[in-house]
Design a protein around this motif. Structure first.
Motif, mmCIF file in Angstrom:
data_model
loop_
_atom_site.group_PDB
_atom_site.id
_atom_site.type_symbol
_atom_site.label_atom_id
_atom_site.label_comp_id
_atom_site.label_asym_id
_atom_site.label_seq_id
_atom_site.Cartn_x
_atom_site.Cartn_y
_atom_site.Cartn_z
ATOM 1 N N GLU A 11 1.794 6.703 -6.879
ATOM 2 C CA GLU A 11 0.869 7.735 -7.233
ATOM 3 C C GLU A 11 1.419 9.188 -7.201
ATOM 4 O O GLU A 11 1.099 10.152 -7.981
ATOM 5 C CB GLU A 11 -0.436 7.728 -6.161
ATOM 6 C CG GLU A 11 -1.279 6.692 -6.460
ATOM 7 C CD GLU A 11 -2.624 6.564 -5.383
ATOM 8 O OE1 GLU A 11 -2.836 7.695 -4.630
ATOM 9 O OE2 GLU A 11 -2.998 5.289 -5.318
ATOM 10 N N ASP B 35 0.928 -1.252 0.032
ATOM 11 C CA ASP B 35 0.096 -0.058 -0.073
ATOM 12 C C ASP B 35 0.748 1.169 -0.003
ATOM 13 O O ASP B 35 0.547 2.136 -0.732
ATOM 14 C CB ASP B 35 -0.935 0.257 1.282
ATOM 15 C CG ASP B 35 -1.832 -0.882 1.096
ATOM 16 O OD1 ASP B 35 -2.346 -1.453 0.157
ATOM 17 O OD2 ASP B 35 -2.629 -1.264 2.010
ATOM 18 N N ASP C 259 2.213 1.656 -3.393
ATOM 19 C CA ASP C 259 1.400 2.135 -4.387
ATOM 20 C C ASP C 259 1.042 3.615 -4.289
ATOM 21 O O ASP C 259 0.947 4.469 -4.787
ATOM 22 C CB ASP C 259 0.122 1.463 -4.186
ATOM 23 C CG ASP C 259 -0.036 0.214 -4.807
ATOM 24 O OD1 ASP C 259 0.846 -0.425 -5.679
ATOM 25 O OD2 ASP C 259 -0.918 -0.675 -4.157
ATOM 26 N N ARG D 211 0.523 -6.704 -14.315
ATOM 27 C CA ARG D 211 0.672 -5.459 -13.523
ATOM 28 C C ARG D 211 2.516 -5.347 -13.130
ATOM 29 O O ARG D 211 2.904 -4.481 -13.124
ATOM 30 C CB ARG D 211 -0.194 -5.423 -12.331
ATOM 31 C CG ARG D 211 0.040 -3.894 -11.565
ATOM 32 C CD ARG D 211 -0.201 -2.728 -12.416
ATOM 33 N NE ARG D 211 -0.020 -1.567 -11.707
ATOM 34 C CZ ARG D 211 0.532 -0.605 -11.925
ATOM 35 N NH1 ARG D 211 0.963 -0.374 -13.140
ATOM 36 N NH2 ARG D 211 0.803 0.485 -11.218
ATOM 37 N N ARG E 69 7.532 -2.916 -5.927
ATOM 38 C CA ARG E 69 6.162 -3.205 -6.004
ATOM 39 C C ARG E 69 6.250 -4.312 -7.156
ATOM 40 O O ARG E 69 5.142 -5.280 -6.940
ATOM 41 C CB ARG E 69 5.255 -2.015 -6.578
ATOM 42 C CG ARG E 69 3.661 -2.272 -6.501
ATOM 43 C CD ARG E 69 3.293 -2.650 -5.068
ATOM 44 N NE ARG E 69 2.048 -2.765 -5.044
ATOM 45 C CZ ARG E 69 1.488 -4.287 -4.869
ATOM 46 N NH1 ARG E 69 2.009 -4.977 -4.751
ATOM 47 N NH2 ARG E 69 0.225 -3.992 -4.765
#
Length: 188
Positions: A60, A53, A56, A99, A72
């Motif tokens: 961003e 998290d 991520d 991904r 990641r």
């Protein structure tokens, strides 16, 4: 009393921080593994959920952070590789490996030169090929099969090219890379 409270708070924070560390990696015979408690194994999912998290959120804010992209992709790989999900059609594994592919490609394109990134990229493409080996004729129509076969062939071509590149760069493990080249064909 105040010193004891501060000391206790520091101990608690350091314990929490140590549990949120990124998975370590180790290259064994040219294969990149995650290391968990000193063993080469799949890390427990809940252990790196907060780290994932955090990565991520970091991505961003900064989409070109190569270290975050690599880490990641590594987490996606660790939980969706054959050792973690041996059934080829396990729900979500193909999407998660796709991904991971996008993240590691972006890290390398953005300038990450770490050899581990190149190892991870080859392994991700190989795993993507594995995810297509469970396809059977009753699962898809002809158009879907043609699309999936084309995707498989492109992943196979790239996986084999990347394994060849690794073999050229890491002569000590060249045999291992050549042995891991994708040689199966897509059929139904």
């Amino acid at each position: 009393m105040k010193k004891n409270s501060i000391l206790l708070l520091l101990i608690i924070c350091s314990a929490l921080y140590s549990k949120a560390q990124l998975p370590q990696t180790k290259s064994v015979f040219g294969r990149l593994y995650t290391v968990e408690d000193g063993l080469l194994q799949v890390p427990p999912k809940e252990k790196y959920a907060k780290v994932a998290d955090s990565l991520d959120k970091n991505l961003e804010k900064n989409q070109n952070d190569t270290v975050s992209l690599f880490n990641r992709a590594l987490i996606y790989y660790a939980y969706n590789q054959m050792l973690a999900a041996p059934y080829q059609r396990t729900k979500g594994t193909l999407e998660n490996m796709t991904r991971a592919k996008e993240l590691i490609e972006k890290a390398i394109r953005t300038g990450m030169n770490d050899f581990r990134a190149k190892q991870l990229r080859a392994q991700i493409y190989s795993e993507l090929c594995f995810r297509f080996t469970g396809d059977e004729s009753w699962m898809f129509n002809k158009v879907q099969f043609a699309s999936r076969k084309k995707l498989f062939e492109s992943y196979k071509l790239l996986a084999n090219r990347y394994f060849d590149e690794l073999a050229a760069q890491d002569k000590n493990n060249a045999y291992e890379y050549k042995k891991r080249k994708v040689d199966f064909i897509y059929n139904h």
